[in-house]
Design an enzyme around this catalytic site. Structure first.
Site, PDB file in Angstrom:
ATOM      1  N   HIS A  76       0.820  -1.161  -0.018  1.00  0.00           N
ATOM      2  CA  HIS A  76      -0.142  -0.088   0.141  1.00  0.00           C
ATOM      3  C   HIS A  76       1.087   1.785   0.202  1.00  0.00           C
ATOM      4  CE1 HIS A  76      -3.950  -1.938   1.319  1.00  0.00           C
ATOM      5  NE2 HIS A  76      -3.550  -2.437   0.870  1.00  0.00           N
ATOM      6  N   TYR A 205      -9.579   5.179   7.521  1.00  0.00           N
ATOM      7  CA  TYR A 205      -9.457   5.671   9.224  1.00  0.00           C
ATOM      8  C   TYR A 205     -10.482   6.730   8.920  1.00  0.00           C
ATOM      9  CZ  TYR A 205      -5.435   3.474   9.754  1.00  0.00           C
ATOM     10  OH  TYR A 205      -4.049   2.159  10.112  1.00  0.00           O
ATOM     11  N   PRO A 297      -4.450   0.252  18.546  1.00  0.00           N
ATOM     12  CA  PRO A 297      -4.435   0.218  18.090  1.00  0.00           C
ATOM     13  C   PRO A 297      -4.557   1.104  16.629  1.00  0.00           C
ATOM     14  CG  PRO A 297      -6.414  -1.041  18.087  1.00  0.00           C
ATOM     15  CD  PRO A 297      -5.461  -0.364  18.831  1.00  0.00           C
ATOM     16  N   LYS A 301       0.597  -0.375  15.148  1.00  0.00           N
ATOM     17  CA  LYS A 301       2.279  -0.644  15.719  1.00  0.00           C
ATOM     18  C   LYS A 301       2.544  -1.491  16.323  1.00  0.00           C
ATOM     19  CE  LYS A 301       3.416   3.426  13.634  1.00  0.00           C
ATOM     20  NZ  LYS A 301       3.721   3.047  11.930  1.00  0.00           N
ATOM     21  N   TYR A 389       3.562   6.605  10.312  1.00  0.00           N
ATOM     22  CA  TYR A 389       2.659   5.874  10.237  1.00  0.00           C
ATOM     23  C   TYR A 389       3.934   4.441   9.160  1.00  0.00           C
ATOM     24  CZ  TYR A 389      -1.398   2.851   8.400  1.00  0.00           C
ATOM     25  OH  TYR A 389      -2.195   2.111   8.391  1.00  0.00           O
TER      26      TYR A 389
HETATM   27  C1  PHB Z   1      -6.233  -4.131  10.933  1.00  0.00           C
HETATM   28  O1  PHB Z   1      -6.342  -4.834   9.283  1.00  0.00           O
HETATM   29  O2  PHB Z   1      -6.463  -5.427  11.997  1.00  0.00           O
HETATM   30  C2  PHB Z   1      -5.835  -3.110  11.390  1.00  0.00           C
HETATM   31  C3  PHB Z   1      -5.359  -2.305  10.114  1.00  0.00           C
HETATM   32  C4  PHB Z   1      -4.603  -1.045  10.699  1.00  0.00           C
HETATM   33  C5  PHB Z   1      -4.545  -0.189  12.185  1.00  0.00           C
HETATM   34  C6  PHB Z   1      -5.602  -0.862  12.602  1.00  0.00           C
HETATM   35  C7  PHB Z   1      -5.825  -2.485  12.933  1.00  0.00           C
HETATM   36  O3  PHB Z   1      -4.199   0.698  12.395  1.00  0.00           O
END
Ligand code: PHB
Ligand code: APR
Length: 401
Positions: A76, A205, A297, A301, A389
């Protein structure tokens, strides 16, 4: 009768941290035994985030387990953030001189590491009970445990505590020798895994008036979605239909139009926590991964921090055995913590920016919108998000500014 075993490094916990450490040590000719409380199947059943930074990708390659990741992982070059019903892209590649992340589930990483360990014939004691660590303040630490009705005593040079947040290693440190920093957030994440094509080819997000949402994925045909929920919610009270309906309410119309729903393969609620232990070394015992720190989450990280702890630890142990130097061991804790606090800071900040806080009179939401408006329209602001990120370079804290 007690079976006596001797190894150089006793690793407690066969999650990604313990398995990766075992693999890196094995490749350097250092032997290690892993002791794990649950079964291999149980370890593989845990669904966790799966966004790998470049340093983690490099480490998995170094450990000899990069092949399937490169074949099946999704690269990505950006992700999206939504607020006020509008989507904005963070172009990771353009903002970080070409850096990217890889979407490859933690379950797959663990699977690859388990297979490599099995193929190399390296010893792992699964379903171990009554695991105890002893004498780590001496040069002859020991680990005792039981498996079925058999008792074992493992004599070693070092103990690596890779046993997660609820493990025995951190709990065995005398209280006066350790300091813990903790923040618990007033909400959790309800996650749903489904065999449906992801709504978007990148992660999204979402900061919405109804709370945070995340549209993530595991593959081109498997999606992972999350909703911010009150801590009092119980997963059994959330039907799949209720989940999809609430997700729709947090997305814009165009995104909803592309959303494919389906039966859940898994649903669970996870609390959000920031947690750090200082220090991470106690004589001949080291903590690594979730045993020493937890991040919320948002930002994904957790696995990446576990991987970099393990990188520092394996380097330190290799230096000890090959060069008879304790320099790496002595600096392990400080080096890890410098990196950890930066990721903790980012994860806390990103969480605070994207979630709704229950006690808010409305002012926090306005601050968030103003900050998002600034960040996403400012090159400096977007660069800061992107740089964190994709993950700060391993030598970040060591470079002169
Ligand atoms: C996930 O795909 O489980 C996931 C992806 C990004 C995040 C947290 C969880 O920031
Ligand atoms: N004895 C032996 N093993 C134990 C004990 C014990 N007393 N207590 C816990 N364990 C095992 C757990 O069963 C688990 O398999 O230690 C392992 C720790 O694994 P993880 O919790 O996955 O932690 P870690 O390897 O540090 O991986 C960090 O996990 O939570 C995510 O976001 C985090 O992705 C990151 C990753």
């Amino acid at each position: 009768m007690t079976h006596s075993i001797r190894t150089q490094v006793a690793i407690i916990g066969a999650g990604p941290a313990g398995l990766l450490l075992g693999q890196l040590l094995h490749r350097a000719g250092i032997d290690a035994v892993i002791v794990e409380r649950v079964s291999g199947e149980y370890v593989l059943g845990r669904i966790r985030a799966g966004v790998l930074e470049q340093v983690t990708i490099d480490l998995l390659e170094e450990a000899g387990v990069g092949e399937r990741m490169h074949r099946e992982g999704l690269v990505h070059g950006g992700f999206e953030m939504m607020y006020g019903g509008l989507r904005h892209r963070i172009d990771l590649q353009a903002l970080t001189a070409g850096k990217k992340v890889m979407v490859y589930g933690q379950t797959e990483v663990t699977h690859d590491l388990m297979n490599a360990r099995r193929a190399a014939g390296l010893p792992t004691y699964y379903e171990a009970t009554d695991v105890q660590v002893h004498d780590f303040d001496t040069t002859h630490p020991r680990v005792t445990f039981k498996q079925g009705d058999q008792s074992f005593e493992l004599a070693c040079d070092f103990i690596a505590g890779c046993d997660g947040f609820h493990g025995v290693c951190r709990a065995s440190v005398p209280p006066g020798a350790i300091r813990e920093f903790e923040k618990v957030y007033p909400f959790g994440w309800l996650g749903l895994l489904a065999d449906t094509p992801p709504v978007h080819d990148e992660l999204l997000y979402v900061n919405s008036p109804r709370g945070f949402a995340l549209c993530s994925q595991r593959s081109k045909t498997r999606s992972r979605y999350y909703l911010q929920v009150p801590l009092t919610d119980r997963v059994q009270d959330w039907t799949d239909d209720a989940f999809w309906q609430e997700l729709r309410l947090r997305l814009d119309d165009a995104t909803c139009a592309g959303l494919v729903t389906g039966p859940s393969l898994e649903k669970s609620i996870a609390p959000l926590r920031s947690f750090v232990t200082e220090p991470m070394r106690f004589g001949r015992m080291f903590l690594a991964g979730d045993a020493a720190h937890i991040v919320p989450p948002t930002g994904a990280k957790g696995l990446n921090l576990a991987a970099t702890d393990v990188k520092y630890l394996s380097n330190a142990l290799i230096e000890f055995y090959q060069e008879h130097s304790e320099a790496g061991i002595d600096s392990y804790s400080a080096r890890c913590l410098r990196r950890i606090w930066k990721a903790e800071r980012f994860s806390w900040w990103f969480t605070t920016l994207m979630h709704r806080f229950p006690e808010d009179s409305g002012i926090t939401a306005r601050f968030q919108e103003a900050e998002l408006d600034y960040l996403l329209h400012s090159h400096a602001g977007s660069t800061s998000i992107a740089e964190n990120y994709v993950g700060l370079p391993l030598d970040f804290a060591e470079r002169s500014l």
